[in-house]
Design a protein around this motif. Sequence first.
Motif, PDB file in Angstrom:
ATOM      1  N   LEU A  52      31.904  33.817  41.972  1.00 25.26           N
ATOM      2  CA  LEU A  52      31.089  33.947  40.765  1.00 25.26           C
ATOM      3  C   LEU A  52      31.759  34.801  39.704  1.00 25.26           C
ATOM      4  CD1 LEU A  52      27.609  34.483  42.464  1.00 25.26           C
ATOM      5  CD2 LEU A  52      28.561  32.364  41.523  1.00 25.26           C
ATOM      6  N   GLY A  53      33.034  35.120  39.879  1.00 23.38           N
ATOM      7  CA  GLY A  53      33.746  35.896  38.880  1.00 23.38           C
ATOM      8  C   GLY A  53      34.214  35.033  37.734  1.00 23.38           C
ATOM      9  N   ALA A  54      35.138  35.581  36.944  1.00 26.48           N
ATOM     10  CA  ALA A  54      35.629  34.857  35.775  1.00 26.48           C
ATOM     11  C   ALA A  54      36.602  33.751  36.150  1.00 26.48           C
ATOM     12  CB  ALA A  54      36.296  35.835  34.815  1.00 26.48           C
ATOM     13  N   ALA A  55      37.255  33.869  37.303  1.00 26.83           N
ATOM     14  CA  ALA A  55      38.241  32.871  37.704  1.00 26.83           C
ATOM     15  C   ALA A  55      37.574  31.700  38.413  1.00 26.83           C
ATOM     16  CB  ALA A  55      39.289  33.506  38.616  1.00 26.83           C
ATOM     17  N   ALA A  56      38.265  30.579  38.449  1.00 25.85           N
ATOM     18  CA  ALA A  56      37.771  29.419  39.180  1.00 25.85           C
ATOM     19  C   ALA A  56      37.680  29.756  40.670  1.00 25.85           C
ATOM     20  CB  ALA A  56      38.703  28.228  38.963  1.00 25.85           C
ATOM     21  N   PRO A  57      36.679  29.191  41.377  1.00 25.06           N
ATOM     22  CA  PRO A  57      36.466  29.537  42.792  1.00 25.06           C
ATOM     23  C   PRO A  57      37.480  28.866  43.713  1.00 25.06           C
ATOM     24  CG  PRO A  57      34.849  27.918  42.113  1.00 25.06           C
ATOM     25  CD  PRO A  57      35.637  28.272  40.883  1.00 25.06           C
ATOM     26  N   ARG A  58      38.735  29.344  43.679  1.00 22.24           N
ATOM     27  CA  ARG A  58      39.794  28.720  44.475  1.00 22.24           C
ATOM     28  C   ARG A  58      39.859  29.285  45.894  1.00 22.24           C
ATOM     29  NH1 ARG A  58      42.463  29.770  39.452  1.00 22.24           N
ATOM     30  NH2 ARG A  58      42.759  27.847  38.244  1.00 22.24           N
ATOM     31  N   ALA A  59      39.325  30.476  46.120  1.00 20.75           N
ATOM     32  CA  ALA A  59      39.430  31.124  47.434  1.00 20.75           C
ATOM     33  C   ALA A  59      38.059  31.273  48.071  1.00 20.75           C
ATOM     34  CB  ALA A  59      40.106  32.478  47.304  1.00 20.75           C
ATOM     35  N   VAL A  60      37.224  30.245  47.911  1.00 21.09           N
ATOM     36  CA  VAL A  60      35.867  30.240  48.439  1.00 21.09           C
ATOM     37  C   VAL A  60      35.775  29.159  49.504  1.00 21.09           C
ATOM     38  CG1 VAL A  60      33.442  29.843  47.826  1.00 21.09           C
ATOM     39  CG2 VAL A  60      34.945  31.027  46.230  1.00 21.09           C
ATOM     40  N   PRO A  61      35.185  29.479  50.672  1.00 18.04           N
ATOM     41  CA  PRO A  61      34.536  30.710  51.127  1.00 18.04           C
ATOM     42  C   PRO A  61      35.469  31.704  51.834  1.00 18.04           C
ATOM     43  CG  PRO A  61      34.147  28.986  52.733  1.00 18.04           C
ATOM     44  CD  PRO A  61      34.981  28.368  51.637  1.00 18.04           C
ATOM     45  N   GLN A  62      36.759  31.506  51.709  1.00 13.17           N
ATOM     46  CA  GLN A  62      37.726  32.359  52.398  1.00 13.17           C
ATOM     47  C   GLN A  62      37.463  33.842  52.149  1.00 13.17           C
ATOM     48  OE1 GLN A  62      41.872  31.623  51.174  1.00 13.17           O
ATOM     49  NE2 GLN A  62      42.005  33.807  50.750  1.00 13.17           N
ATOM     50  N   ASP A  63      37.351  34.240  50.881  1.00 18.01           N
ATOM     51  CA  ASP A  63      37.213  35.664  50.561  1.00 18.01           C
ATOM     52  C   ASP A  63      35.893  36.227  51.062  1.00 18.01           C
ATOM     53  OD1 ASP A  63      39.680  35.652  49.426  1.00 18.01           O
ATOM     54  OD2 ASP A  63      38.993  35.768  47.345  1.00 18.01           O
ATOM     55  N   ALA A  64      34.827  35.435  50.960  1.00 18.97           N
ATOM     56  CA  ALA A  64      33.533  35.910  51.443  1.00 18.97           C
ATOM     57  C   ALA A  64      33.536  36.086  52.961  1.00 18.97           C
ATOM     58  CB  ALA A  64      32.430  34.940  51.024  1.00 18.97           C
ATOM     59  N   LEU A  65      34.187  35.176  53.658  1.00 19.98           N
ATOM     60  CA  LEU A  65      34.276  35.295  55.116  1.00 19.98           C
ATOM     61  C   LEU A  65      34.967  36.594  55.515  1.00 19.98           C
ATOM     62  CD1 LEU A  65      33.988  33.938  57.949  1.00 19.98           C
ATOM     63  CD2 LEU A  65      36.293  33.025  57.589  1.00 19.98           C
ATOM     64  N   LEU A  66      36.090  36.901  54.867  1.00 20.51           N
ATOM     65  CA  LEU A  66      36.804  38.136  55.175  1.00 20.51           C
ATOM     66  C   LEU A  66      35.976  39.350  54.791  1.00 20.51           C
ATOM     67  CD1 LEU A  66      40.413  37.171  54.005  1.00 20.51           C
ATOM     68  CD2 LEU A  66      39.524  37.233  56.335  1.00 20.51           C
ATOM     69  N   ALA A  67      35.249  39.260  53.686  1.00 23.66           N
ATOM     70  CA  ALA A  67      34.424  40.396  53.266  1.00 23.66           C
ATOM     71  C   ALA A  67      33.315  40.693  54.267  1.00 23.66           C
ATOM     72  CB  ALA A  67      33.828  40.113  51.886  1.00 23.66           C
ATOM     73  N   VAL A  68      32.749  39.651  54.854  1.00 23.90           N
ATOM     74  CA  VAL A  68      31.659  39.848  55.818  1.00 23.90           C
ATOM     75  C   VAL A  68      32.184  40.343  57.161  1.00 23.90           C
ATOM     76  CG1 VAL A  68      29.913  38.618  57.165  1.00 23.90           C
ATOM     77  CG2 VAL A  68      30.119  38.184  54.707  1.00 23.90           C
ATOM     78  N   LEU A  69      33.322  39.846  57.589  1.00 21.62           N
ATOM     79  CA  LEU A  69      33.824  40.170  58.925  1.00 21.62           C
ATOM     80  C   LEU A  69      34.701  41.415  58.970  1.00 21.62           C
ATOM     81  CD1 LEU A  69      34.716  36.623  60.343  1.00 21.62           C
ATOM     82  CD2 LEU A  69      32.634  37.971  60.684  1.00 21.62           C
ATOM     83  N   SER A  70      35.362  41.748  57.854  1.00 19.67           N
ATOM     84  CA  SER A  70      36.337  42.847  57.900  1.00 19.67           C
ATOM     85  C   SER A  70      35.728  44.224  58.187  1.00 19.67           C
ATOM     86  CB  SER A  70      37.155  42.897  56.600  1.00 19.67           C
ATOM     87  OG  SER A  70      36.337  43.103  55.473  1.00 19.67           O
ATOM     88  N   PRO A  71      34.432  44.487  57.895  1.00 19.24           N
ATOM     89  CA  PRO A  71      33.884  45.766  58.353  1.00 19.24           C
ATOM     90  C   PRO A  71      33.812  45.884  59.874  1.00 19.24           C
ATOM     91  CG  PRO A  71      32.560  44.881  56.559  1.00 19.24           C
ATOM     92  CD  PRO A  71      33.506  43.799  56.985  1.00 19.24           C
ATOM     93  N   VAL A  72      33.848  44.741  60.557  1.00 20.67           N
ATOM     94  CA  VAL A  72      33.757  44.733  62.028  1.00 20.67           C
ATOM     95  C   VAL A  72      35.137  44.552  62.660  1.00 20.67           C
ATOM     96  CG1 VAL A  72      32.707  43.606  64.023  1.00 20.67           C
ATOM     97  CG2 VAL A  72      31.444  43.764  61.853  1.00 20.67           C
ATOM     98  N   ILE A  73      35.927  43.632  62.105  1.00 21.75           N
ATOM     99  CA  ILE A  73      37.279  43.347  62.587  1.00 21.75           C
ATOM    100  C   ILE A  73      38.253  43.578  61.439  1.00 21.75           C
ATOM    101  CG2 ILE A  73      38.790  41.623  63.651  1.00 21.75           C
ATOM    102  CD1 ILE A  73      36.275  40.118  64.531  1.00 21.75           C
ATOM    103  N   ASP A  74      39.296  44.323  61.693  1.00 24.25           N
ATOM    104  CA  ASP A  74      40.282  44.612  60.656  1.00 24.25           C
ATOM    105  C   ASP A  74      40.718  43.332  59.945  1.00 24.25           C
ATOM    106  OD1 ASP A  74      42.446  46.846  59.772  1.00 24.25           O
ATOM    107  OD2 ASP A  74      43.397  44.888  59.957  1.00 24.25           O
ATOM    108  N   GLY A  75      40.736  43.381  58.604  1.00 25.02           N
ATOM    109  CA  GLY A  75      41.052  42.193  57.829  1.00 25.02           C
ATOM    110  C   GLY A  75      42.439  41.644  58.099  1.00 25.02           C
ATOM    111  N   GLY A  76      43.405  42.516  58.386  1.00 28.69           N
ATOM    112  CA  GLY A  76      44.743  42.038  58.705  1.00 28.69           C
ATOM    113  C   GLY A  76      44.763  41.238  59.991  1.00 28.69           C
ATOM    114  N   ILE A  77      44.022  41.680  60.979  1.00 28.80           N
ATOM    115  CA  ILE A  77      43.926  40.947  62.244  1.00 28.80           C
ATOM    116  C   ILE A  77      43.248  39.604  62.026  1.00 28.80           C
ATOM    117  CG2 ILE A  77      42.880  40.978  64.542  1.00 28.80           C
ATOM    118  CD1 ILE A  77      43.277  43.989  64.580  1.00 28.80           C
TER     119      ILE A  77
END
Length: 562
Positions: A52-77
């Motif tokens: 929903l930002g200014a850029a076209a949604p090219r990394a959706v739902p990838q970024d949201a998935l990492l945002a939801v899971l990374s507090p539990v599992i390290d994003g790099g992993i």
Amino acid sequence: MVSNSRARAWVAGYCALLTLVIIGPLAGSGYLLLRDAVSTPRSYLTDSALGLGAAAPRAVPQDALLAVLSPVIDGGILVKAILIVALWAAGYGAAALARRFVDASLPAQLVAATLALWNPFVAERLLQGHWSLLAGYAALPWTALAAVRVRRALAPERLGAWAALAASFAAAGLTPTGSLLAAIIGLALVGRRALLPAVVLWLVSCAPWLTATALGSGAEPSDPAGVAAFAARAEPWLGTLGSLAGLGGIWNSEAVPASRTTPLALIATVFLLAIVALGVRAVWTRGRGGRTLLVIAAAAIVLPALGATPWGLAFGEWLVVHVPGAGLLRDTQKYVALAMPAYVLCAAAACQQVAVWFQRRASGTSTVAALFIALLVLPLADLAWGVGNEMRPVHYPGSWAQVAEKIDGPGDVAVLPGGMFRRFPYSGTAPVLDPAPRILPNDVLQTGELRVRGYAVTGEGNRARTVEDALLAGAPPTTLADLGVGWILVERTTPGPLGTSEKTLAATQLVHTDDNLSLYRVPDPTPRDIATSTQRRLSIAAHLLWATLLVTALLTTALRRR
């Protein structure tokens, strides 16, 4: 004879070995930070992550998935795990496809798996940092298998067939491009009777990015200059058509293995196309599914080549200007991934056909398979070990975590130096996307402007451009505050334009500074949210729908197989 279960175990182990050889350096600690690939310890569910930002949604739902899971599992992993699973699944899926479509023996299945994993497309997309696109690539053979099951399934088997197709669509849908790739394969094979429900199922799997696009997130149309900038590129001694036929030709000449800049590129392409050509007739005569995949492969090679011609570029520019969402089509080379299912079938069929010619069905097939694998691997030997050790994990300085903790108030983040790409001392020599948008809790303004092959491609971030121009001109903090900026981050170890921004910084509050980063607070920012609360709720609901489809379909498929 090898039993089916033992053969599958051999294929699974072989694909795991090839995957390890390819991504070896990433197995250690650290984060993937290479060109477009940005993994971070933690990311946040910002408007940009929801598309929903200014850029076209090219990394959706990838970024949201990492945002939801990374507090539990390290994003790099998480990123490395997805990449490893994708590569393994691509190889194993290719073997399964060959087993189903051309009755491939174990040696022939290993040839199919090798071709799916060891090719220029995989090498170039790894170097470009398109790890999530490779998830869509990996889903293609599985989508083909599931679509054929749906077309042929009897009543007791239909639930499992549809679940497999839903899982393939949803897995490929980690990015919009992957979703389009799977749709082309799946809808072409599913049959007329199942076409309408398959389209509906695919649309459900696309819910996150279709919703973001429909909500009109404020993104401007893509710059038509991007059509020429991202067109398929002719590699040495091959031309555009030859490069695409050899599964190469990415637009970025720097994101290619060293071997693709030498005569080895021609040798590798000749070997690959010779192997494929030997199996075309066998695949064509085996049935409708194989013929359909061959037609798709031909189109996936010819159309991007035509798209690089003057009239093809003109047509692409017209599409980008007049058709919403057509910017997804500007990187035409990535659609050559659609040739992979047909190529692996031809390679497997060729392995068996050559063995028959020599009238040595059992041991002969193994010998031919070993020869084919060598011909595929050796000319592209630098795909091994992180594509010649180019893919190495990086370690972020602790400054990033400290800055993220200090951003505790409203307002978007403006970043210095200007531009989107960085060259940090810890990230290697290749330019990398700024990690700030994924590592900071507030939305980070990015212009989206790129410089590619001599072209200046304007991004969709109009407000971000205004903010960057004001900051580089040394505008007073009140100007930035009126534009919704609450924070200014200075990344001190990367080159780039600073203009007269020190005038602006001198009038703001320094919150944090060290050798790597400095953070300034802009007082009293005016809220400039692009997305409304209703839009956020709709986007979150679309993401939940996609996640539910993926998890439910995978579980159903697993249970039905048991």
